[in-house]
Scaffold this motif. Structure first.
Motif, mmCIF file in Angstrom:
data_model
loop_
_atom_site.group_PDB
_atom_site.id
_atom_site.type_symbol
_atom_site.label_atom_id
_atom_site.label_comp_id
_atom_site.label_asym_id
_atom_site.label_seq_id
_atom_site.Cartn_x
_atom_site.Cartn_y
_atom_site.Cartn_z
ATOM 1 N N SER A 279 -12.815 10.185 29.266
ATOM 2 C CA SER A 279 -14.133 9.558 29.372
ATOM 3 C C SER A 279 -14.318 8.859 30.712
ATOM 4 N N TYR A 280 -13.242 8.311 31.252
ATOM 5 C CA TYR A 280 -13.324 7.645 32.554
ATOM 6 C C TYR A 280 -13.724 8.643 33.636
ATOM 7 N N LYS A 281 -13.186 9.859 33.521
ATOM 8 C CA LYS A 281 -13.438 10.871 34.552
ATOM 9 C C LYS A 281 -14.754 11.611 34.343
ATOM 10 N N LEU B 98 -22.382 12.054 30.699
ATOM 11 C CA LEU B 98 -23.100 11.800 29.455
ATOM 12 C C LEU B 98 -23.986 10.571 29.600
ATOM 13 N N PHE B 99 -23.463 9.524 30.227
ATOM 14 C CA PHE B 99 -24.228 8.304 30.457
ATOM 15 C C PHE B 99 -25.487 8.600 31.269
ATOM 16 N N ALA C 210 -12.302 3.894 22.450
ATOM 17 C CA ALA C 210 -11.507 4.369 23.588
ATOM 18 C C ALA C 210 -12.384 5.117 24.582
ATOM 19 N N CYS C 211 -13.271 5.973 24.059
ATOM 20 C CA CYS C 211 -14.167 6.731 24.936
ATOM 21 C C CYS C 211 -15.162 5.811 25.632
ATOM 22 N N MET C 212 -15.679 4.823 24.912
ATOM 23 C CA MET C 212 -16.632 3.890 25.511
ATOM 24 C C MET C 212 -15.976 3.062 26.605
ATOM 25 N N LYS D 222 -15.952 2.259 32.441
ATOM 26 C CA LYS D 222 -14.997 1.900 33.498
ATOM 27 C C LYS D 222 -14.340 0.536 33.262
ATOM 28 N N MET D 223 -14.037 0.260 31.997
ATOM 29 C CA MET D 223 -13.272 -0.951 31.696
ATOM 30 C C MET D 223 -11.913 -0.830 32.380
ATOM 31 N N PRO D 224 -11.413 -1.877 33.035
ATOM 32 C CA PRO D 224 -10.090 -1.797 33.672
ATOM 33 C C PRO D 224 -9.032 -1.319 32.685
ATOM 34 N N PHE D 225 -8.191 -0.401 33.140
ATOM 35 C CA PHE D 225 -7.232 0.224 32.233
ATOM 36 C C PHE D 225 -6.307 -0.791 31.579
ATOM 37 N N MET D 226 -5.787 -1.734 32.343
ATOM 38 C CA MET D 226 -4.856 -2.715 31.788
ATOM 39 C C MET D 226 -5.526 -3.565 30.718
ATOM 40 N N LYS D 227 -6.810 -3.855 30.910
ATOM 41 C CA LYS D 227 -7.558 -4.614 29.911
ATOM 42 C C LYS D 227 -7.702 -3.789 28.641
ATOM 43 N N PHE D 228 -8.070 -2.521 28.805
ATOM 44 C CA PHE D 228 -8.235 -1.636 27.647
ATOM 45 C C PHE D 228 -6.923 -1.466 26.891
ATOM 46 N N ILE D 229 -5.861 -1.113 27.604
ATOM 47 C CA ILE D 229 -4.602 -0.793 26.932
ATOM 48 C C ILE D 229 -3.998 -2.027 26.276
ATOM 49 N N THR D 230 -4.255 -3.207 26.840
ATOM 50 C CA THR D 230 -3.758 -4.442 26.232
ATOM 51 C C THR D 230 -4.396 -4.674 24.875
ATOM 52 N N TYR D 231 -5.716 -4.582 24.815
ATOM 53 C CA TYR D 231 -6.417 -4.773 23.534
ATOM 54 C C TYR D 231 -6.103 -3.644 22.555
ATOM 55 N N TRP D 232 -5.936 -2.438 23.084
ATOM 56 C CA TRP D 232 -5.596 -1.295 22.220
ATOM 57 C C TRP D 232 -4.234 -1.506 21.573
#
Length: 216
Positions: A101-103, A108-109, A148-150, A155-165
């Protein structure tokens, strides 16, 4: 808010369609999964772990009964191997959904939200609310893939995303795996209680979160 919900609804319809197809076709049923794990267990315990990881990763593309699968993994593998396998599978699914989704998600947006200001507001809103959505994404079967797709699209920072995930994934996987490991055919209560407890907890938290958004 409407623009963000529009994107999420489209993602929901996409993932829900895979569930409907599998349900109507009879493919990948709970009985099938049980049979695969049972057959794999007779050959090699590591094969069971790979099947669990693979199915949880596959959940990104087609609807897989995640909680039931982890409970079954606990029964076949024990709490530690099942927990680790579940965590690996869900991390792979989350990372892949975010990366794809990042790439490609901006296409789609751009198609669905043509106004740049409206698009920027939708992205900013998910950046603000997204962490809580990711933390509570286990409330429904399809919400983890959507979140995860959203996260990738906005473009949520990856470290922020993976931490909450990871925060949402680790306890979920460990509790379900342990409950499955202490359940038996004669006494399935631990698995049943875990399923009700986990689902109920995330549903209540999601309800509170929805009310707070409504108030604001």
């Amino acid at each position: 808010m409407k623009s963000l919900l529009k994107i999420m609804l489209i993602l929901f319809c996409f993932f829900a369609s895979t569930f409907i197809v599998l349900k109507t076709s009879g493919l990948l049923s709970i009985e099938d999964i049980k049979a695969w794990l049972n057959a794999a267990g007779e050959l090699n315990i590591h094969l069971v772990a790979f099947i669990v990881i693979g199915l949880l990763f596959l959940d990104l593309f087609i609807a897989v009964p995640t909680l039931t699968l982890i409970l079954l993994a606990g029964f076949f593998l024990g709490p530690y191997a099942a927990g680790i396998s579940a965590i690996i599978g869900m991390l792979l699914a989350g990372f892949t959904g975010y990366a794809i989704s990042y790439k490609y998600g901006n296409r789609l947006f751009d198609k669905l939200i043509k106004d740049p200001i409206e698009r920027a507001n939708a992205i900013a809103l998910f950046q603000k609310r997204g962490p809580v959505v990711i933390l509570l994404c286990r409330a429904t079967p399809i919400l983890p893939e959507i979140s995860a797709c959203m996260a990738g699209m906005t473009k949520m920072p990856f470290m922020k995303f993976i931490t909450y995930w990871m925060i949402s994934t680790f306890p979920y996987a460990c509790i379900a795996a342990y409950a499955g490991s202490i359940s038996t055919v004669e006494n399935p209560k631990p698995a049943i209680y875990a399923a009700i407890g986990l689902t109920g907890f995330f549903w209540v938290c999601w309800w509170v979160f929805s009310k707070q958004i409504g108030v604001k």
